[in-house]
Scaffold this active site. Structure first.
Site, PDB file in Angstrom:
ATOM      1  CE1 TYR A 231       0.083 -10.006   1.644  1.00 17.31           C
ATOM      2  CE2 TYR A 231       0.951  -8.171   3.178  1.00 17.31           C
ATOM      3  CZ  TYR A 231       1.208  -9.312   2.271  1.00 17.31           C
ATOM      4  OH  TYR A 231       2.364 -10.001   2.290  1.00 17.31           O
TER       5      TYR A 231
ATOM      6  NE  ARG B   1       4.566 -14.017   0.340  1.00 17.65           N
ATOM      7  CZ  ARG B   1       3.726 -12.682   0.388  1.00 17.65           C
ATOM      8  NH1 ARG B   1       3.716 -11.973  -0.733  1.00 17.65           N
ATOM      9  NH2 ARG B   1       2.846 -12.199   1.217  1.00 17.65           N
TER      10      ARG B   1
ATOM     11  CG  HIS C 134       7.502  -9.778  -0.083  1.00 18.24           C
ATOM     12  ND1 HIS C 134       7.567 -10.056  -1.554  1.00 18.24           N
ATOM     13  CD2 HIS C 134       8.479  -8.546  -0.395  1.00 18.24           C
ATOM     14  CE1 HIS C 134       8.268  -9.356  -2.072  1.00 18.24           C
ATOM     15  NE2 HIS C 134       8.883  -8.645  -1.440  1.00 18.24           N
TER      16      HIS C 134
HETATM   17  C1  LIG Z   1      11.427  -1.825  -9.599  1.00 17.51           C
HETATM   18  C2  LIG Z   1      10.937  -2.351  -8.368  1.00 17.51           C
HETATM   19  N1  LIG Z   1       9.899  -1.744  -7.820  1.00 17.51           N
HETATM   20  C3  LIG Z   1       9.526  -2.080  -6.403  1.00 17.51           C
HETATM   21  C4  LIG Z   1      10.162  -3.009  -5.872  1.00 17.51           C
HETATM   22  C5  LIG Z   1      10.039  -3.530  -4.552  1.00 17.51           C
HETATM   23  N2  LIG Z   1       9.262  -4.943  -4.631  1.00 17.51           N
HETATM   24  C6  LIG Z   1      10.410  -5.914  -4.251  1.00 17.51           C
HETATM   25  S1  LIG Z   1       9.683  -7.264  -4.265  1.00 17.51           S
HETATM   26  C7  LIG Z   1       7.969  -6.625  -4.899  1.00 17.51           C
HETATM   27  C8  LIG Z   1       6.978  -7.319  -5.255  1.00 17.51           C
HETATM   28  C9  LIG Z   1       7.573  -8.557  -6.152  1.00 17.51           C
HETATM   29  O1  LIG Z   1       6.219  -9.265  -6.504  1.00 17.51           O
HETATM   30  P1  LIG Z   1       6.423 -10.483  -7.536  1.00 17.51           P
HETATM   31  O2  LIG Z   1       7.004  -9.834  -8.854  1.00 17.51           O
HETATM   32  O3  LIG Z   1       4.952 -11.056  -7.688  1.00 17.51           O
HETATM   33  O4  LIG Z   1       7.518 -11.539  -6.975  1.00 17.51           O
HETATM   34  P2  LIG Z   1       7.416 -12.258  -5.439  1.00 17.51           P
HETATM   35  O5  LIG Z   1       8.249 -11.392  -4.600  1.00 17.51           O
HETATM   36  O6  LIG Z   1       6.024 -12.357  -5.080  1.00 17.51           O
HETATM   37  O7  LIG Z   1       8.077 -13.180  -5.861  1.00 17.51           O
HETATM   38  C10 LIG Z   1       8.091  -5.106  -4.834  1.00 17.51           C
HETATM   39  C11 LIG Z   1       7.018  -4.230  -4.972  1.00 17.51           C
HETATM   40  C12 LIG Z   1      11.398  -3.505  -6.658  1.00 17.51           C
HETATM   41  N3  LIG Z   1      12.247  -4.393  -5.823  1.00 17.51           N
HETATM   42  N4  LIG Z   1      11.612  -2.927  -7.807  1.00 17.51           N
END
Ligand SMILES: Cc1ncc(C[n+]2csc(CCOP(=O)(O)OP(=O)(O)O)c2C)c(N)n1
Lengths: 325, 402
Positions: free
Chosen positions: B310, B297, B301
């Site tokens: 971080y 990425r 985020h």
């Molecule tokens: C059940 C849940 N917990 C927390 C969140 C908050 N949240 C949104 S995106 C994220 C990180 C996601 O990381 P990843 O699965 O690696 O996907 P990326 O966004 O990096 O593509 C979090 C913690 C959420 N959307 N859903």
């Protein structure tokens, strides 16, 4: 006296609790280096280390489930749910396990777990970031549910919740995280964790609420005062148990009650308050207890949230309806 | 048996059978964030743009001609441009938030182009490139981020499901959908227009969720035609891979009983080949597969996030040299499959697309307040009807009064 935001009040409260008791540990997603998405845990990992401020895997059921185990082992976990809408994956652990374990063990175990949930809408977020889910948890016996609404309560209530030996769902009004207020950090809490508070005295109508709506209620009272209407605002603070004595005393004085909250009215906190007050204060009431809440809809897209959330006008409209009887 | 007996007998047996290498592998630190994906990484195009062969996967790109490759390039550039425009629109207050795909274009275009029309994709919230490949209008994606709707497109129109924000939930929906395809007999018939499979997108962080692990179990025991496509962009907001796993993610599949493969997620050819192979296998009845697209990425985020809190910029620099667009451009140029004229034309098209997206976003009307009462239930619901009437009256009184 210091001037703190609600976010900083919780942060300082967490810090105090962690200093006082090394069994207090924080758990959650992104709470370490990042300090949480709202920065409520900012700087705590730096000062207390990764063992006490734990960046958990992205798994809410895991956060609460492991907190249960840690609590059984003598720790006092404070779990952060990143947003209200992400507590549901942990729902089973909270309502089936956290809430019931003490009763199942006939009092042998205690689970001093705090589940921090930033709650409510009004921040222009996408879906699942603006839910008011307090009724689910308040409905579940075995849990205590509280909601802070200002920096002083943020600072003291989080410490009181951590000290409590029962599991506490701790709601933080996310659209108020940056509201500022005076806090006497070295004094003592003015109220117990489960006490309601008369936030403004008045004579004609009692307006009961909690969390993010407290500010709206106070603004409504201010606006009403300019028109000669005197509103008493009661901040419930604790949603389970409810401090009915404080509320009933207010209603006995004013004779009218309007309950307002962001959550949908149907089977919401207002329904419980209305039922209970009607029973207790029937002969003091000049009007039926009225509710002003969110509609019975999934939280709408952010362009419509101003229409969904009770605002000053809708609250005042409710007050006028109560006064019209 | 006493404790001592147990300990000593286990110890005696244990020493004979311990496989030092296996233990070392299990206890070694997880691959660090700036890894190169390790030796198992499937790659067909190096970061320098050189074509390399792979014993299992080269065959899947053998029939791609120069036109196809230029098509891939065009997709990569266009989705990057739409993404950049959306980021700009957010900065200008036109979107509440935006989740950028910058750096992940190849993972999305490569996999998206490997799908057939009858296949079905279940995205998370960052799959703008897959949406593009499915023919979903980018403006549909913007509505959610602008706050005018919660998605609002008909998933069946392009077989591209609504964005899912609750992490991991869609992997179960994908699996169930695949079980439906299976029951409908649209698997293993040998009819290329009929056989279908499902692809479920999710991030590295999502692999920690119970839902994702349950999806793996359901898919495995049902031999469901679903391909799990994990974009390992190294970060789940502020948490690196080592907060979610101790083994490379693709290796998880084995424990659930289906194959896993790690592909260079910045190599559009390799992603296309690996996804095509997995989808072909699923359509023909060979069951699920996990693909881990090893990528990065490049941005925050979301627009609400501050990655400087971080992660170090040196890491971003390393990944810049693996850019998916630059490497395909280098390859096309070196083999005279495209010239400046072509690249310029694609850039112009990208600018035009961005302008269209911008204009469409700016002219997107705010929803009518009463519309929030629509589409909650299929059947008339008295509570919703009563509140709609109450709200309408309240609103009308207001407008009259002012
Ligand atoms: C059940 C849940 N917990 C927390 C969140 C908050 N949240 C949104 S995106 C994220 C990180 C996601 O990381 P990843 O699965 O690696 O996907 P990326 O966004 O990096 O593509 C979090 C913690 C959420 N959307 N859903």
């Amino acid at each position: 006296m210091s001037t703190l935001t609600i976010a900083k009040g919780i942060n300082n409260g967490l810090r105090r609790s962690m200093e006082r008791d090394d069994k207090v540990i924080l758990m959650g997603e992104d709470i370490g280096k990042l300090g949480g998405v709202f920065r409520v845990t900012d700087g705590l990992q730096k000062d207390f280390g990764e063992d006490r401020v734990i960046d958990t895997p992205l798994a809410e059921s895991g956060i609460i489930g492991t907190a249960v185990g840690l609590a059984l082992r003598g720790y006092r976990p404070v779990c952060e749910m990143q947003f209200d809408g992400f507590v549901y994956p942990a729902f089973d652990q909270i309502v089936s396990q956290v809430a019931k374990m003490r009763a199942r063990s006939l009092g042998a175990v205690k689970l001093p777990i705090v589940i921090r949930i930033p709650v409510g809408g009004g921040i222009g977020a996408v879906e699942h970031h603006s839910e008011s889910n307090e009724a689910y948890f308040a409905h579940t016996a075995g849990l205590r549910v509280v909601a802070c609404a200002n920096p002083e309560d943020a600072y003291w209530m989080i410490q009181q919740a951590i000290e409590t030996d029962d599991p506490v769902v701790f709601y933080e009004p996310k659209r108020r995280y940056w509201d500022k207020g005076e806090v006497d950090e070295d004094g003592a809490p003015r109220l117990g964790l489960y006490d309601a508070r008369v936030a403004r005295e008045g004579e004609h109508v009692t307006l009961a609420t909690y969390g993010p709506m407290v500010r709206v209620a106070l603004e409504a009272a201010q606006a009403a005062a300019e028109e000669g209407k005197s509103i008493e605002v009661v901040d419930l603070r604790s949603l389970s148990p409810l401090d009915m004595d404080t509320l009933a005393a207010s209603v006995e004085k004013t004779g009218r009650l309007v309950v307002t909250h962001e959550a949908s009215t149907f089977l919401g906190m207002g329904a419980e308050v209305a039922a209970e007050i009607t029973q207790r204060c029937f002969y003091h009431l000049e009007a039926p207890v009225l509710r002003v809440g969110g509609y019975n809809l999934p939280y709408p897209p952010s362009k419509l949230e101003e229409d969904f959330l009770p605002d000053l006008d809708r609250v005042l409209d409710g007050v006028d309806r109560a006064l019209a009887y | 048996m006493s404790d001592i007996d147990v300990a000593s007998s286990a110890g005696a047996e244990g020493t004979e059978h311990i496989d030092e290498a296996a233990v070392a592998a299990l206890t070694a630190p997880v691959p660090e964030t700036i890894g190169d994906g390790g030796p198992e990484l499937v790659q067909l195009l190096t970061p320098e743009g050189e074509r390399v062969d792979h014993p299992d996967y080269s065959a899947y790109v053998a029939d791609l001609d120069a036109d196809d490759l230029r098509g891939f390039y065009r997709d990569l550039v266009l989705v990057r441009r739409v993404d950049a425009e959306a980021t700009a629109l957010q900065r200008q207050g036109e979107l509440g938030i935006w989740a950028s795909l910058l750096g992940q274009e190849a993972a999305q275009v490569g996999s998206g182009r490997a799908l057939r029309p009858q296949d079905y994709a279940f995205p998370t919230y960052r799959e703008h490139g897959v949406a593009w490949c499915r023919g979903v209008n980018p403006l549909n994606l913007l509505g959610l981020f602008r706050g005018v709707n919660h998605g609002g497109w008909d998933p069946d129109e392009k077989n591209f499901h609504l964005y899912t924000i609750v992490i991991g939930a869609q992997t179960l929906h994908a699996t169930g959908y695949a079980m439906g395809i299976q029951r409908d007999g649209a698997v293993g018939t040998g009819d290329a227009d009929r056989d279908a499979a499902v692809v479920a997108y999710f991030g590295d962080g999502a692999t920690s969720q119970g839902d994702v692990n349950e999806a793996f179990v359901y898919a495995a025991v049902n031999n469901a035609p679903v391909v799990f496509f994990c974009q390992n962009n190294q970060w789940a907001i502020s948490e690196p891979n080592d907060r979610q796993t101790r083994i490379p993610l693709y290796q998880r599949a084995r424990g659930f009983g289906f194959p896993g493969v790690r592909v260079d997620g910045n190599d559009v050819l390799a992603v296309y080949a690996v996804t095509k192979a997995a989808m072909d296998a699923a359509r023909s009845g060979q069951g699920p597969m996990l693909i881990e697209a090893f990528t990065y990425r490049m941005g925050a985020h979301t627009t609400s996030d501050d990655p400087t809190k971080y992660r170090v910029s040196a890491e971003v620099e390393v990944w810049k040299h693996r850019d998916p667009i630059a490497r395909l451009k280098a390859y096309l140029t070196a083999h005279a499959m495209a010239d400046t004229e072509f690249f310029d034309a694609v850039d112009r098209e990208a600018d035009e697309l961005a302008a269209t997206v911008r204009e469409g976003c700016l002219s997107m009307p705010d929803p009518e307040p009463l519309s929030m009462f629509d589409h909650i239930y299929v059947e008339k619901h008295p509570v919703v009807e009563a509140e709609r009437a109450e709200f309408a009256a309240y609103h009308a009184s207001f407008e009259g009064g002012h």
